[in-house]
Motif scaffolding. Structure first.
Motif, PDB file in Angstrom:
ATOM      1  N   THR A 149       0.445  -0.540   0.350  1.00 24.96           N
ATOM      2  CA  THR A 149      -0.363   0.035   0.568  1.00 24.96           C
ATOM      3  C   THR A 149       0.972   1.450   0.295  1.00 24.96           C
ATOM      4  OG1 THR A 149      -1.778  -1.012   1.574  1.00 24.96           O
ATOM      5  CG2 THR A 149      -2.329   1.484   1.309  1.00 24.96           C
ATOM      6  N   GLU A 150       1.822   1.102   1.183  1.00 29.46           N
ATOM      7  CA  GLU A 150       2.461   1.783   0.800  1.00 29.46           C
ATOM      8  C   GLU A 150       3.522   2.019  -0.323  1.00 29.46           C
ATOM      9  OE1 GLU A 150       2.933   4.702   2.639  1.00 29.46           O
ATOM     10  OE2 GLU A 150       0.969   3.615   4.525  1.00 29.46           O
ATOM     11  N   LEU A 151       4.244   1.552  -0.674  1.00 29.70           N
ATOM     12  CA  LEU A 151       4.923   1.233  -2.552  1.00 29.70           C
ATOM     13  C   LEU A 151       3.994   2.522  -3.772  1.00 29.70           C
ATOM     14  CD1 LEU A 151       6.053  -1.883  -2.341  1.00 29.70           C
ATOM     15  CD2 LEU A 151       7.691   0.137  -2.485  1.00 29.70           C
ATOM     16  N   LEU A 152       2.911   1.917  -3.375  1.00 29.71           N
ATOM     17  CA  LEU A 152       1.147   3.029  -4.519  1.00 29.71           C
ATOM     18  C   LEU A 152       1.434   3.625  -4.603  1.00 29.71           C
ATOM     19  CD1 LEU A 152      -1.074  -0.043  -4.724  1.00 29.71           C
ATOM     20  CD2 LEU A 152       1.077   0.308  -6.271  1.00 29.71           C
ATOM     21  N   ARG A 153       1.957   4.465  -3.437  1.00 31.87           N
ATOM     22  CA  ARG A 153       1.569   5.900  -3.029  1.00 31.87           C
ATOM     23  C   ARG A 153       3.210   6.768  -3.004  1.00 31.87           C
ATOM     24  NH1 ARG A 153      -1.358   4.614   3.195  1.00 31.87           N
ATOM     25  NH2 ARG A 153      -3.362   4.378   2.214  1.00 31.87           N
ATOM     26  N   GLU A 154       3.628   5.579  -3.009  1.00 33.16           N
ATOM     27  CA  GLU A 154       5.303   5.911  -3.612  1.00 33.16           C
ATOM     28  C   GLU A 154       5.517   7.319  -4.522  1.00 33.16           C
ATOM     29  OE1 GLU A 154       7.915   3.248  -2.430  1.00 33.16           O
ATOM     30  OE2 GLU A 154       8.220   3.992  -4.197  1.00 33.16           O
ATOM     31  N   THR A 155       5.878   8.783  -4.621  1.00 32.48           N
ATOM     32  CA  THR A 155       5.285  10.148  -5.458  1.00 32.48           C
ATOM     33  C   THR A 155       6.790  10.167  -6.222  1.00 32.48           C
ATOM     34  OG1 THR A 155       6.128  11.658  -3.979  1.00 32.48           O
ATOM     35  CG2 THR A 155       4.119  11.070  -3.628  1.00 32.48           C
ATOM     36  N   ASP A 156       7.722   8.873  -5.623  1.00 35.79           N
ATOM     37  CA  ASP A 156       9.121   9.266  -7.271  1.00 35.79           C
ATOM     38  C   ASP A 156       9.087   8.348  -7.900  1.00 35.79           C
ATOM     39  OD1 ASP A 156       8.516   6.698  -5.167  1.00 35.79           O
ATOM     40  OD2 ASP A 156      11.127   6.322  -5.780  1.00 35.79           O
ATOM     41  N   VAL A 157       8.224   9.160  -9.402  1.00 35.80           N
ATOM     42  CA  VAL A 157       7.673   8.563 -10.563  1.00 35.80           C
ATOM     43  C   VAL A 157       8.565   9.075 -11.094  1.00 35.80           C
ATOM     44  CG1 VAL A 157       6.697   8.614 -12.801  1.00 35.80           C
ATOM     45  CG2 VAL A 157       5.503   9.128 -10.174  1.00 35.80           C
ATOM     46  N   PRO A 158       9.676   8.361 -12.128  1.00 32.22           N
ATOM     47  CA  PRO A 158      10.792   8.325 -13.247  1.00 32.22           C
ATOM     48  C   PRO A 158      10.597   9.779 -13.758  1.00 32.22           C
ATOM     49  CG  PRO A 158       9.922   6.082 -12.426  1.00 32.22           C
ATOM     50  CD  PRO A 158       9.138   6.925 -12.099  1.00 32.22           C
ATOM     51  N   ASP A 159      11.393   9.884 -13.931  1.00 27.99           N
ATOM     52  CA  ASP A 159      11.908  11.990 -14.268  1.00 27.99           C
ATOM     53  C   ASP A 159      11.332  11.431 -16.373  1.00 27.99           C
ATOM     54  OD1 ASP A 159      11.703  13.687 -15.829  1.00 27.99           O
ATOM     55  OD2 ASP A 159      13.449  14.628 -14.263  1.00 27.99           O
ATOM     56  N   TRP A 160      10.613  11.032 -16.659  1.00 21.84           N
ATOM     57  CA  TRP A 160      10.544  10.427 -17.848  1.00 21.84           C
ATOM     58  C   TRP A 160      10.984  11.743 -19.438  1.00 21.84           C
ATOM     59  CZ3 TRP A 160      11.037   5.787 -18.704  1.00 21.84           C
ATOM     60  CH2 TRP A 160      10.668   4.892 -17.668  1.00 21.84           C
ATOM     61  N   ASP A 161      11.115  13.034 -18.863  1.00 20.89           N
ATOM     62  CA  ASP A 161      11.425  14.014 -19.259  1.00 20.89           C
ATOM     63  C   ASP A 161      13.158  13.997 -19.305  1.00 20.89           C
ATOM     64  OD1 ASP A 161       8.973  15.050 -20.163  1.00 20.89           O
ATOM     65  OD2 ASP A 161       8.757  16.606 -18.300  1.00 20.89           O
ATOM     66  N   ARG A 162      13.724  13.402 -18.959  1.00 18.17           N
ATOM     67  CA  ARG A 162      14.999  13.834 -18.638  1.00 18.17           C
ATOM     68  C   ARG A 162      15.278  12.379 -19.502  1.00 18.17           C
ATOM     69  NH1 ARG A 162      18.696  11.095 -14.623  1.00 18.17           N
ATOM     70  NH2 ARG A 162      17.241  10.041 -14.071  1.00 18.17           N
ATOM     71  N   ILE A 163      14.565  11.812 -18.697  1.00 18.99           N
ATOM     72  CA  ILE A 163      14.668   9.804 -19.580  1.00 18.99           C
ATOM     73  C   ILE A 163      15.622   9.920 -20.638  1.00 18.99           C
ATOM     74  CG2 ILE A 163      14.136   7.807 -20.140  1.00 18.99           C
ATOM     75  CD1 ILE A 163      13.487   7.868 -16.693  1.00 18.99           C
ATOM     76  N   ALA A 164      14.036  11.183 -21.807  1.00 24.30           N
ATOM     77  CA  ALA A 164      13.591  10.519 -23.225  1.00 24.30           C
ATOM     78  C   ALA A 164      15.234  11.806 -23.504  1.00 24.30           C
ATOM     79  CB  ALA A 164      12.173  11.240 -23.126  1.00 24.30           C
ATOM     80  N   GLN A 165      15.128  12.587 -22.347  1.00 31.53           N
ATOM     81  CA  GLN A 165      16.133  13.640 -23.440  1.00 31.53           C
ATOM     82  C   GLN A 165      17.242  12.449 -23.292  1.00 31.53           C
ATOM     83  OE1 GLN A 165      16.290  16.793 -24.447  1.00 31.53           O
ATOM     84  NE2 GLN A 165      18.837  16.536 -24.857  1.00 31.53           N
ATOM     85  N   MET A 166      18.486  11.980 -22.069  1.00 30.35           N
ATOM     86  CA  MET A 166      19.206  11.015 -21.872  1.00 30.35           C
ATOM     87  C   MET A 166      19.108   9.606 -23.251  1.00 30.35           C
ATOM     88  SD  MET A 166      19.070  10.896 -18.146  1.00 30.35           S
ATOM     89  CE  MET A 166      20.745   9.642 -18.238  1.00 30.35           C
ATOM     90  N   VAL A 167      18.196   8.967 -23.656  1.00 26.07           N
ATOM     91  CA  VAL A 167      17.627   8.269 -24.525  1.00 26.07           C
ATOM     92  C   VAL A 167      18.777   9.158 -25.898  1.00 26.07           C
ATOM     93  CG1 VAL A 167      16.253   6.286 -26.133  1.00 26.07           C
ATOM     94  CG2 VAL A 167      16.666   6.623 -23.496  1.00 26.07           C
ATOM     95  N   LYS A 168      17.736   9.962 -25.931  1.00 27.94           N
ATOM     96  CA  LYS A 168      18.030  11.069 -27.352  1.00 27.94           C
ATOM     97  C   LYS A 168      19.520  11.196 -27.552  1.00 27.94           C
ATOM     98  CE  LYS A 168      16.716  15.613 -29.041  1.00 27.94           C
ATOM     99  NZ  LYS A 168      17.968  16.171 -28.993  1.00 27.94           N
ATOM    100  N   ILE A 169      19.903  11.765 -26.547  1.00 30.26           N
ATOM    101  CA  ILE A 169      21.157  12.172 -26.570  1.00 30.26           C
ATOM    102  C   ILE A 169      21.711  10.398 -27.305  1.00 30.26           C
ATOM    103  CG2 ILE A 169      23.351  12.788 -25.269  1.00 30.26           C
ATOM    104  CD1 ILE A 169      21.996  14.932 -23.562  1.00 30.26           C
ATOM    105  N   SER A 170      22.146   9.485 -26.698  1.00 25.93           N
ATOM    106  CA  SER A 170      22.413   8.601 -26.276  1.00 25.93           C
ATOM    107  C   SER A 170      22.569   8.039 -27.887  1.00 25.93           C
ATOM    108  CB  SER A 170      22.506   7.414 -25.701  1.00 25.93           C
ATOM    109  OG  SER A 170      22.626   7.868 -24.082  1.00 25.93           O
ATOM    110  N   LEU A 171      21.144   8.087 -28.440  1.00 24.45           N
ATOM    111  CA  LEU A 171      20.502   7.947 -29.953  1.00 24.45           C
ATOM    112  C   LEU A 171      21.464   8.916 -30.972  1.00 24.45           C
ATOM    113  CD1 LEU A 171      17.208   7.396 -30.604  1.00 24.45           C
ATOM    114  CD2 LEU A 171      18.824   5.619 -31.248  1.00 24.45           C
ATOM    115  N   GLU A 172      21.545   9.625 -30.306  1.00 20.35           N
ATOM    116  CA  GLU A 172      22.702  10.965 -31.311  1.00 20.35           C
ATOM    117  C   GLU A 172      23.803  10.741 -31.408  1.00 20.35           C
ATOM    118  OE1 GLU A 172      19.914  15.319 -31.669  1.00 20.35           O
ATOM    119  OE2 GLU A 172      21.593  14.897 -30.201  1.00 20.35           O
TER     120      GLU A 172
END
Length: 462
Positions: free
Chosen positions: A214-237
Motif C-alpha cells: 500500500t505504501e509502495l503504491l502511494r510513492e510519489t517518486d515517479v521516474p523523470d521521463w522527460d530527463r530519461i527521454a532526453q538521455m536516450v535522445k543524446i545516446s542515440l545521437e
C-alpha cells in the motif's frame, strides 16, 4: 484429521506452485530486459527506471502507471512460452508509453487514445527492424499502419488520435484496431475509474515481501521521463547506429523540444502602460507624514494620479484556412484564445483585434472591438478558403494596415497554422508567433528565425 491434513497439503502445494510461477516470471522479465539492453544500449536509462510489482492473485495483468510495472506471472509466462521475443516486444511497448508519457493527461475519448498510443508504440518498434521484437501480429499491424501513414502527416499518438477521431472510421473498424494493437492494460492511466489494481490486491515478489505494498503504491517518486527521454535522445545521437533508429530519434526530438506554453505566451502580448486614473492602492508618504506633523491627527493623503495596468492594445490573429487545417481545431483555438484573455482580465471593454482568415490569399478580415463582437463571431464562425498555404499575403495585408494607421500600437501577430507554407523572407516590424496544434507539428515546421513557435495543443485540447 485426514481432511485437515489433505487441505494443508493442497494449500502448501498451491503456494509452492505459485512461488515457482513468480520465480519463472521474474526470469522471463529479466531476460527480456537484458535482450533490450544488449541490442539497444541507448535504452539503459529507461530499462531500469520502472519498479516491478507482482500481482499473483489475478490473471492477465500487465500495465503501468508511469512509475511501476504491475504484472501477473501467468501473463509473463504465456508471453515467453514460444520464445523471449514476444515478452521483449511487450516490455519495449510499455517502455515507449512511459518515455512518451502516453499515460499522462490523456484526452477525453479514452478508447481512441488507448488505440492511438498502442499504434504509435508499434510504429516505432517496427521502425527498429530487429528480430528481438518479432511477434505474431506484426504483419497484420504493419498493413494497418501503412494505411494510417497514407492519411496522416505522421504516426505520433496525437496524430493517430485525431485520425481516429475524425469520424471517418466505422465503429467496427475502430474496435478491430483496438484488438489488433492491444498489448498492455491501460487501466492505471485512468486511476479514478479503474478497477485494474488496488493496493490490497498487490502481492510482492520474494525480493520485497517485507515492504508494505500500500505504501509502495502511494510513492510519489515517479521516474523523470522527460530527463530519461532526453538521455536516450543524446545516446542515440552519439551512437549513430543507422537509419533504423531514425524514427525514434525524430519522435524524441519532437518529444523533448521545448515549446512555449500558449497561455503563458499570450501574456507577452499585453503591454504595461500608464492609464489616467486614480490609483487607490498607493499614495504619497511625504504628504501623509507632513499632515501628521502639521495637524497632529490629520494626515494629508494625495493618491497618485497614474496607475500601471496590464492591458491589451492592438493585435492580429491570423487563421490558416488551408485544406490541411481542421475546422473544429480552429474553432477551439479562437475560443481558447479569447477565454484566456478574458479569464486574465487582459481584455478591457473595448479593444482592437483583427481576426484574419488566409490560405494562399486573405479571405476575410473581421474587426473585433467589444466582447459582444467576440461572442457574435464565435457563434457564427465560418472558415473561408481551404486552398494552399502562403503566409506572404497575410503579412503584406497587415503591413498595409500598419501603414494606414489602423493600429495605435500593434503588439504582435498570432498565426495559427500547420507550418506548411511559404514564409516571408523579411522580418516584419512587429512580433510574430506561429501557433501549432501540437509538439510534432511545431518541430517539423521550418519557421524563420524571426518567428516564435508556440504550441496551442495539449491532450485536453484535441
Amino acid at each position: 484429521m485426514i481432511f485437515l491434513w489433505y487441505h494443508h497439503y493442497m494449500r502448501n502445494n498451491d503456494e509452492t506452485k505459485q512461488n515457482q510461477m513468480i520465480s519463472i516470471a521474474e526470469d522471463v522479465l529479466r531476460a527480456a530486459k537484458d535482450r533490450i539492453v544488449a541490442n539497444m544500449r541507448f535504452m539503459d536509462s529507461a530499462i531500469f527506471a520502472l519498479r516491478e510489482k507482482c500481482d499473483a492473485n489475478r490473471e492477465g495483468v500487465f500495465g503501468t502507471d508511469g512509475a511501476t510495472l504491475y504484472y501477473s506471472p501467468d501473463y509473463v509466462i504465456s508471453m515467453g512460452r514460444d520464445g523471449i521475443s514476444e515478452m521483449t516486444y511487450a516490455y519495449m511497448h510499455l517502455l515507449l508509453h512511459c518515455m512518451f508519457r502516453h499515460y499522462k493527461n490523456p484526452p477525453e475519448n479514452r478508447q481512441l487514445w488507448d488505440i492511438a498510443a498502442d499504434m504509435a508504440a508499434e510504429a516505432l518498434i517496427q521502425s527498429f527492424e530487429m528480430d528481438s521484437f518479432r511477434h505474431c501480429r506484426e504483419e497484420e499491424q504493419r498493413e494497418a499502419l501503412t494505411q494510417v501513414r497514407r492519411e496522416t502527416e505522421g504516426l505520433s499518438a496525437e496524430r493517430i488520435y485525431r485520425w481516429l477521431a475524425s469520424g471517418n472510421r466505422k465503429l467496427e473498424e475502430v474496435h478491430q484496431l483496438g484488438d489488433l494493437f492491444r498489448v498492455d492494460d491501460h487501466g492505471l492511466w485512468y486511476p479514478e475509474n479503474s478497477n485494474f489494481l488496488k493496493p490490497e490486491d498487490v502481492q510482492d515478489s520474494e525480493e520485497s515481501k517485507d515492504e508494505n505494498p500500500t505504501e509502495l503504491l502511494r510513492e510519489t517518486d515517479v521516474p523523470d521521463w522527460d530527463r530519461i527521454a532526453q538521455m536516450v535522445k543524446i545516446s542515440l545521437e552519439t551512437e549513430n547506429r543507422g537509419a533504423e533508429r531514425g524514427e525514434l530519434l525524430t519522435a524524441l526530438n519532437a518529444r523533448t523540444e521545448k515549446h512555449m506554453d500558449y497561455s503563458t505566451f499570450l501574456r507577452k502580448f499585453t503591454l504595461f502602460r500608464e492609464n489616467l486614473k486614480v490609483d487607490d492602492s498607493a499614495f504619497d508618504y511625504i504628504f501623509y507624514t507632513y499632515g501628521l506633523e502639521l495637524y497632529g491627527d490629520m494626515p494629508l493623503v494625495e493618491p497618485l494620479e497614474y496607475a500601471d495596468e496590464r492591458t491589451i492594445s492592438d493585435f492580429v490573429i491570423v487563421i490558416d484556412t488551408s485544406a490541411s487545417t481542421q475546422g473544429k481545431l480552429v474553432e477551439r483555438f479562437v475560443q481558447r484564445t479569447f477565454d484566456l484573455l478574458q479569464e486574465s482580465r487582459e481584455i478591457k471593454n473595448r479593444f482592437n483585434i483583427h481576426l484574419i482568415q488566409c490560405d494562399a490569399a486573405v479571405q476575410e478580415d473581421r474587426i473585433l472591438r467589444t466582447r459582444e463582437d467576440v461572442h457574435r463571431y464565435l457563434e457564427n464562425m465560418e472558415l473561408k478558403g481551404l486552398g494552399g498555404t502562403d503566409y506572404r499575403p497575410a503579412f503584406h495585408y497587415i503591413n498595409n494596415l500598419v501603414e494606414r494607421g489602423e493600429f495605435r500600437h500593434l503588439q504582435g501577430v498570432l498565426y495559427f497554422t500547420d507550418g506548411k507554407g511559404i514564409f516571408p523572407r523579411r522580418k516584419p516590424s512587429y512580433d510574430t508567433a506561429f501557433i501549432f496544434e501540437d509538439d510534432a507539428a511545431a518541430s517539423e515546421a521550418k519557421v524563420p528565425s524571426w518567428g516564435m513557435k508556440v504550441v496551442f495543443g495539449g491532450k485536453d485540447e484535441y
